[in-house]
Design an enzyme around this catalytic site. Structure first.
Site, short mmCIF file in Angstrom:
data_model
loop_
_atom_site.label_atom_id
_atom_site.label_comp_id
_atom_site.label_asym_id
_atom_site.label_seq_id
_atom_site.Cartn_x
_atom_site.Cartn_y
_atom_site.Cartn_z
N PHE A 111 -4.80 10.34 -3.86
CA PHE A 111 -4.07 9.20 -3.90
C PHE A 111 -3.16 8.98 -2.64
CE2 PHE A 111 -1.48 5.36 -3.88
CZ PHE A 111 -2.28 4.30 -4.29
N ASP A 131 0.91 15.81 1.81
CA ASP A 131 1.44 14.29 1.36
C ASP A 131 2.35 14.70 0.23
OD1 ASP A 131 1.86 11.95 0.32
OD2 ASP A 131 -0.15 11.20 0.36
N LYS A 177 8.60 6.78 0.00
CA LYS A 177 9.50 6.63 -1.53
C LYS A 177 10.87 6.83 -1.64
CE LYS A 177 5.06 6.99 -4.13
NZ LYS A 177 4.42 5.48 -4.46
C1 LIG Z 1 0.92 10.55 -2.76
C2 LIG Z 1 1.18 9.18 -2.25
N1 LIG Z 1 0.66 9.23 -0.67
C3 LIG Z 1 0.78 7.76 -0.36
C4 LIG Z 1 1.23 6.72 -1.13
C5 LIG Z 1 1.33 5.52 -0.72
O1 LIG Z 1 2.69 4.78 -0.66
P1 LIG Z 1 3.08 3.45 -0.10
O2 LIG Z 1 2.57 2.70 -1.41
O3 LIG Z 1 4.55 3.28 0.16
O4 LIG Z 1 2.14 2.89 0.69
C6 LIG Z 1 1.58 7.16 -2.79
C7 LIG Z 1 2.01 5.88 -3.34
O5 LIG Z 1 1.85 5.95 -4.37
C8 LIG Z 1 1.57 8.27 -3.01
O6 LIG Z 1 1.46 8.65 -4.14
#
Ligand SMILES: Cc1ncc(COP(=O)(O)O)c(C=O)c1O
Length: 408
Positions: free
Chosen positions: A147, A232, A261
């Site tokens: 994700f 990530d 976040k």
């Molecule tokens: C590992 C990871 N990458 C990217 C994102 C995307 O972040 P955003 O919702 O701020 O676009 C998330 C969101 O849950 C995430 O958990």
């Protein structure tokens, strides 16, 4: 908030959203009006312990005093310049964030998905400019059940059909391999590979913690193959797992770390691509940007977040309280919990499907004053603010036990 809004009940407010809000979420039926620390309060004044913490966007709890103060101070001085001009907050933010992560350069963005998109673009540009991959041939290897966000390019390499269906055509150039499988990764990497992009712990998939050695293996493999390791850490980073970054558990330094976040302190969206100089140096003026990325308010809050993490206190708390969480969950295995995975103050808990779906368990917990969210099937995720006390955490675990014993 006007007094007219404040006098509407939870039920009225939920009903009022129906016709005017896109139905892209299925929130729990709780209407939050205020919050402090690990606690939120709904419009009727009922209090709930927040065991989700905005999917880790609230690692420091709601309205952490140091972060609120930094935001207030900046609101009174300067909020936005765009990158057309310099602002007096950005350099310090970038310097301290780079130092915190052990990397050299920072590309400030806003949301997590933007950081991922930016990471993909930077990796491709690096492949063409530095590695010498022929034009438009660069590939990026990702893991199944990932994700990384919701943009069209990101859902192009998602394996979740709900996230993809109806949104094609998709962006080419991605190869998907099973997570936690170094042999599959090795087989997928070739001379066109710009990067391997993975989550060090897969959050949305249910807090999937890879085997010891996997992250070090990815580091070694990408180094040997001459491609980038992009981690990530948008959900796993900034204290959640008991270390500053989840890759720190294996003493691994990726080429690129994506953050988001918690970097915004639960106040404003702040994300960043943090990388080795050789990688981020591929960007030149005009090739990439964002009106809001690196704005003074974001930089001020982001700097205050980095300052909290520089003390090491939150990482320590996550590690210590993570022990309580793990022990508590272990005692529930066989008592309604069929299994769980945890790292630091973060757990994916598989509830016996006979007791209900993750959604049903979440609703029962909500009625008992504890907020969590399901991921898939009968799995719920626990990710409380790192400021939660041991007593509050033990209270949440007792509530989970009660809900599982009650069975309805
Ligand atoms: C590992 C990871 N990458 C990217 C994102 C995307 O972040 P955003 O919702 O701020 O676009 C998330 C969101 O849950 C995430 O958990």
């Amino acid at each position: 908030m006007t007094s007219a809004v404040r006098t509407r009940s939870s039920a009225e407010l939920i009903g009022a959203e129906e016709p005017v809000l896109a139905h892209n979420y299925h929130p729990l039926p709780v209407v939050v009006a205020r919050a402090e620390g690990a606690w939120v309060e709904d419009v009727e004044g009922r209090r709930y312990l927040d065991m989700l913490a905005g999917y880790s966007a609230l690692n420091f709890g709601h309205r952490h005093p140091a972060l609120i103060e930094a935001a207030h101070r900046q609101l009174d001085r300067l909020t936005l310049t765009s990158r057309a001009f310099h602002n007096d907050r950005l350099a310090e933010f970038a310097e301290r964030l780079a130092a915190l992560t052990g990397l050299d350069m920072v590309l400030p963005m806003n949301t997590g998905a933007e950081a991922v998109e930016s990471g993909v673009k930077v990796a491709r540009k690096w492949a063409y400019d530095v590695k010498g991959v022929p034009a438009d041939r660069a590939t990026i290897v990702v893991a199944a059940d990932n994700f990384h966000g919701r943009t069209t390019t990101i859902v192009s390499f998602s394996t979740d059909e709900v996230a993809r269906a109806g949104f094609g055509p998709f962006t080419p150039g991605f190869r998907v391999v099973p997570y936690n499988d170094l042999a599959a990764l090795e087989a997928a990497v070739d001379e066109t590979t710009a990067a391997v992009l993975i989550e060090p712990v897969q959050g949305e998939a249910g807090v999937i913690v890879p085997d010891d050695g996997y992250l070090a293996g990815v580091r070694e493999l990408t180094r040997r193959a001459g491609c980038l390791f992009v981690a990530d850490e948008i959900q796993s980073g900034l204290g959640r797992t008991g270390r500053t970054l989840a890759v720190d558990h294996e003493a691994v330094v990726p080429d690129v770390v994506l953050l988001g976040k918690a970097l915004g302190g639960g106040i404003v969206p702040v994300s960043a691509v943090v990388a080795r100089r050789e990688v981020l140096e591929v960007l030149h003026p005009g090739e990439h940007g964002s009106t809001f990325g690196g704005n003074p308010l974001a930089a001020a809050v982001g700097t205050a977040v980095v300052e909290l993490l520089e003390t090491g206190e939150f990482q320590r708390r996550a590690a210590e309280l993570g022990g309580i969480l793990r022990e508590g969950l272990r005692s529930l295995v066989g008592e309604g919990v069929v299994g769980f995975r945890s790292r630091g103050l973060w757990a994916g808990v598989d509830v016996d499907p006979a007791l209900g779906t993750g959604r049903e368990i979440s609703e029962r917990l909500m009625r008992e004053g504890v907020l969590v969210k399901d991921t898939h099937g009968s799995t719920i995720r626990l990710a409380p603010p790192l400021t939660i006390t041991a007593e509050e955490l033990q209270g949440a675990l007792r509530t989970l036990e009660k809900v599982l014993v009650q069975r309805t």
